[in-house]
Design a protein around this motif. Sequence first.
Motif, PDB file in Angstrom:
ATOM      1  N   ALA A  92       6.985   6.829   1.288  1.00 31.92           N
ATOM      2  CA  ALA A  92       8.054   7.566   1.896  1.00 31.92           C
ATOM      3  C   ALA A  92       7.941   9.022   2.140  1.00 31.92           C
ATOM      4  CB  ALA A  92       9.419   6.972   1.465  1.00 31.92           C
ATOM      5  N   MET A  93       7.754   9.349   1.025  1.00 25.56           N
ATOM      6  CA  MET A  93       7.119  11.056   0.880  1.00 25.56           C
ATOM      7  C   MET A  93       6.294  11.308   1.752  1.00 25.56           C
ATOM      8  SD  MET A  93       7.690  11.884  -3.082  1.00 25.56           S
ATOM      9  CE  MET A  93       8.804  11.074  -4.050  1.00 25.56           C
ATOM     10  N   GLU A  94       4.992  10.544   1.566  1.00 28.67           N
ATOM     11  CA  GLU A  94       4.018  10.730   2.419  1.00 28.67           C
ATOM     12  C   GLU A  94       4.329  10.748   4.043  1.00 28.67           C
ATOM     13  OE1 GLU A  94       1.025   7.811   1.797  1.00 28.67           O
ATOM     14  OE2 GLU A  94       0.811   8.538  -0.467  1.00 28.67           O
ATOM     15  N   GLU A  95       5.327   9.973   4.234  1.00 26.19           N
ATOM     16  CA  GLU A  95       5.579   9.721   5.840  1.00 26.19           C
ATOM     17  C   GLU A  95       6.781  10.724   6.178  1.00 26.19           C
ATOM     18  OE1 GLU A  95       6.943   5.565   6.360  1.00 26.19           O
ATOM     19  OE2 GLU A  95       4.502   5.062   6.140  1.00 26.19           O
ATOM     20  N   LYS A  96       7.225  11.667   5.258  1.00 33.75           N
ATOM     21  CA  LYS A  96       8.233  12.712   5.298  1.00 33.75           C
ATOM     22  C   LYS A  96       9.774  12.087   5.633  1.00 33.75           C
ATOM     23  CE  LYS A  96       5.405  16.660   6.310  1.00 33.75           C
ATOM     24  NZ  LYS A  96       4.487  16.404   5.184  1.00 33.75           N
ATOM     25  N   SER A  97       9.822  10.855   4.806  1.00 34.51           N
ATOM     26  CA  SER A  97      11.053   9.833   5.173  1.00 34.51           C
ATOM     27  C   SER A  97      11.702  10.038   3.981  1.00 34.51           C
ATOM     28  CB  SER A  97      10.698   8.780   5.701  1.00 34.51           C
ATOM     29  OG  SER A  97      11.424   7.869   6.087  1.00 34.51           O
ATOM     30  N   SER A  98      12.499   9.034   3.590  1.00 32.42           N
ATOM     31  CA  SER A  98      13.299   8.562   2.590  1.00 32.42           C
ATOM     32  C   SER A  98      13.116   7.227   2.366  1.00 32.42           C
ATOM     33  CB  SER A  98      14.942   8.780   2.775  1.00 32.42           C
ATOM     34  OG  SER A  98      15.316   7.943   3.735  1.00 32.42           O
ATOM     35  N   LEU A  99      13.112   6.641   1.210  1.00 34.61           N
ATOM     36  CA  LEU A  99      12.995   5.520   0.509  1.00 34.61           C
ATOM     37  C   LEU A  99      14.123   4.461   1.148  1.00 34.61           C
ATOM     38  CD1 LEU A  99      11.652   3.698  -1.286  1.00 34.61           C
ATOM     39  CD2 LEU A  99      13.453   4.366  -3.268  1.00 34.61           C
ATOM     40  N   ASN A 100      15.004   4.950   1.346  1.00 32.53           N
ATOM     41  CA  ASN A 100      15.945   4.207   2.136  1.00 32.53           C
ATOM     42  C   ASN A 100      15.795   3.903   3.583  1.00 32.53           C
ATOM     43  OD1 ASN A 100      19.058   3.271   2.169  1.00 32.53           O
ATOM     44  ND2 ASN A 100      19.092   4.569   4.021  1.00 32.53           N
ATOM     45  N   ASN A 101      15.043   4.820   4.368  1.00 30.32           N
ATOM     46  CA  ASN A 101      14.463   4.562   5.571  1.00 30.32           C
ATOM     47  C   ASN A 101      13.294   3.555   5.626  1.00 30.32           C
ATOM     48  OD1 ASN A 101      15.217   5.468   8.388  1.00 30.32           O
ATOM     49  ND2 ASN A 101      13.482   6.677   8.214  1.00 30.32           N
ATOM     50  N   LEU A 102      12.537   3.874   4.517  1.00 31.83           N
ATOM     51  CA  LEU A 102      11.278   2.691   4.285  1.00 31.83           C
ATOM     52  C   LEU A 102      11.719   1.363   4.222  1.00 31.83           C
ATOM     53  CD1 LEU A 102       7.979   3.164   3.905  1.00 31.83           C
ATOM     54  CD2 LEU A 102       8.919   2.172   1.599  1.00 31.83           C
ATOM     55  N   VAL A 103      12.862   1.263   3.287  1.00 27.90           N
ATOM     56  CA  VAL A 103      13.282  -0.125   3.016  1.00 27.90           C
ATOM     57  C   VAL A 103      14.287  -0.482   4.550  1.00 27.90           C
ATOM     58  CG1 VAL A 103      14.971  -1.436   1.787  1.00 27.90           C
ATOM     59  CG2 VAL A 103      13.532   0.262   0.615  1.00 27.90           C
ATOM     60  N   SER A 104      14.890   0.148   5.107  1.00 29.40           N
ATOM     61  CA  SER A 104      15.678  -0.160   6.079  1.00 29.40           C
ATOM     62  C   SER A 104      14.566  -0.838   7.357  1.00 29.40           C
ATOM     63  CB  SER A 104      16.303   0.697   6.869  1.00 29.40           C
ATOM     64  OG  SER A 104      17.471   1.152   6.085  1.00 29.40           O
ATOM     65  N   GLU A 105      13.532   0.020   7.438  1.00 30.55           N
ATOM     66  CA  GLU A 105      12.293  -0.449   8.320  1.00 30.55           C
ATOM     67  C   GLU A 105      11.931  -1.583   8.051  1.00 30.55           C
ATOM     68  OE1 GLU A 105      11.865   0.644  11.528  1.00 30.55           O
ATOM     69  OE2 GLU A 105      13.703   2.126  11.212  1.00 30.55           O
ATOM     70  N   ALA A 106      11.471  -1.866   6.821  1.00 30.34           N
ATOM     71  CA  ALA A 106      10.792  -3.032   6.407  1.00 30.34           C
ATOM     72  C   ALA A 106      11.585  -4.292   6.582  1.00 30.34           C
ATOM     73  CB  ALA A 106      10.397  -2.986   4.916  1.00 30.34           C
ATOM     74  N   ILE A 107      12.838  -4.170   6.465  1.00 28.54           N
ATOM     75  CA  ILE A 107      13.842  -5.260   6.552  1.00 28.54           C
ATOM     76  C   ILE A 107      13.757  -5.596   7.960  1.00 28.54           C
ATOM     77  CG2 ILE A 107      16.204  -6.052   6.463  1.00 28.54           C
ATOM     78  CD1 ILE A 107      16.477  -4.490   3.638  1.00 28.54           C
ATOM     79  N   ARG A 108      14.074  -4.425   8.839  1.00 28.36           N
ATOM     80  CA  ARG A 108      14.021  -4.506  10.368  1.00 28.36           C
ATOM     81  C   ARG A 108      12.836  -5.049  10.756  1.00 28.36           C
ATOM     82  NH1 ARG A 108      15.587   0.216  11.349  1.00 28.36           N
ATOM     83  NH2 ARG A 108      17.782  -0.057  11.462  1.00 28.36           N
ATOM     84  N   SER A 109      11.823  -4.769  10.246  1.00 28.48           N
ATOM     85  CA  SER A 109      10.372  -5.338  10.801  1.00 28.48           C
ATOM     86  C   SER A 109      10.292  -6.840  10.432  1.00 28.48           C
ATOM     87  CB  SER A 109       9.197  -4.723  10.083  1.00 28.48           C
ATOM     88  OG  SER A 109       8.096  -5.256  10.457  1.00 28.48           O
ATOM     89  N   HIS A 110      10.839  -7.217   9.130  1.00 27.35           N
ATOM     90  CA  HIS A 110      10.805  -8.708   8.732  1.00 27.35           C
ATOM     91  C   HIS A 110      11.566  -9.583   9.695  1.00 27.35           C
ATOM     92  CE1 HIS A 110      10.097 -11.788   6.095  1.00 27.35           C
ATOM     93  NE2 HIS A 110      11.416 -12.011   5.739  1.00 27.35           N
ATOM     94  N   LEU A 111      12.673  -8.926  10.069  1.00 25.42           N
ATOM     95  CA  LEU A 111      13.860  -9.763  10.796  1.00 25.42           C
ATOM     96  C   LEU A 111      13.443  -9.778  12.330  1.00 25.42           C
ATOM     97  CD1 LEU A 111      17.297  -8.816   9.047  1.00 25.42           C
ATOM     98  CD2 LEU A 111      15.710 -10.808   8.732  1.00 25.42           C
TER      99      LEU A 111
END
Length: 115
Positions: free
Chosen positions: A89-108
């Motif tokens: 998340a830091m490498e992507e200049k994002s947040s852990l929350n955003n990374l998890v949200s995107e992972a869940i969204r991708s899975h669904l």
Amino acid sequence: MKYLEYRGFTGSIEYSPEDDLLFGKILGIQGLISYEGVTGKLLEEDFKTSIDEYLAICKEQGKAPEKSFKGSFNVRIPAELHQRAALKAMEEKSSLNNLVSEAIRSHLSKEKDVV
């Protein structure tokens, strides 16, 4: 499984062959609010009535009602996975929350109703 929705609450739909009865409970809250009906229409009516009564009781008592799926939850994962996700998340200049949200969204995303 399909669900019932009303006033920000989500409810389950289940069937008891022994009782020949539909029943359910509000999902995503700590308390127990249940409802039942012999037909789908009666189940939905009892679902709505149960929520309206719950909200009225909360108002009478001056308590904030619980809501189904508030948008926050705790997840326990191995420390190494936590570290890797946080660093990504830091490498992507994002947040852990955003990374998890995107992972869940991708899975669904394979389902019809994507949020």
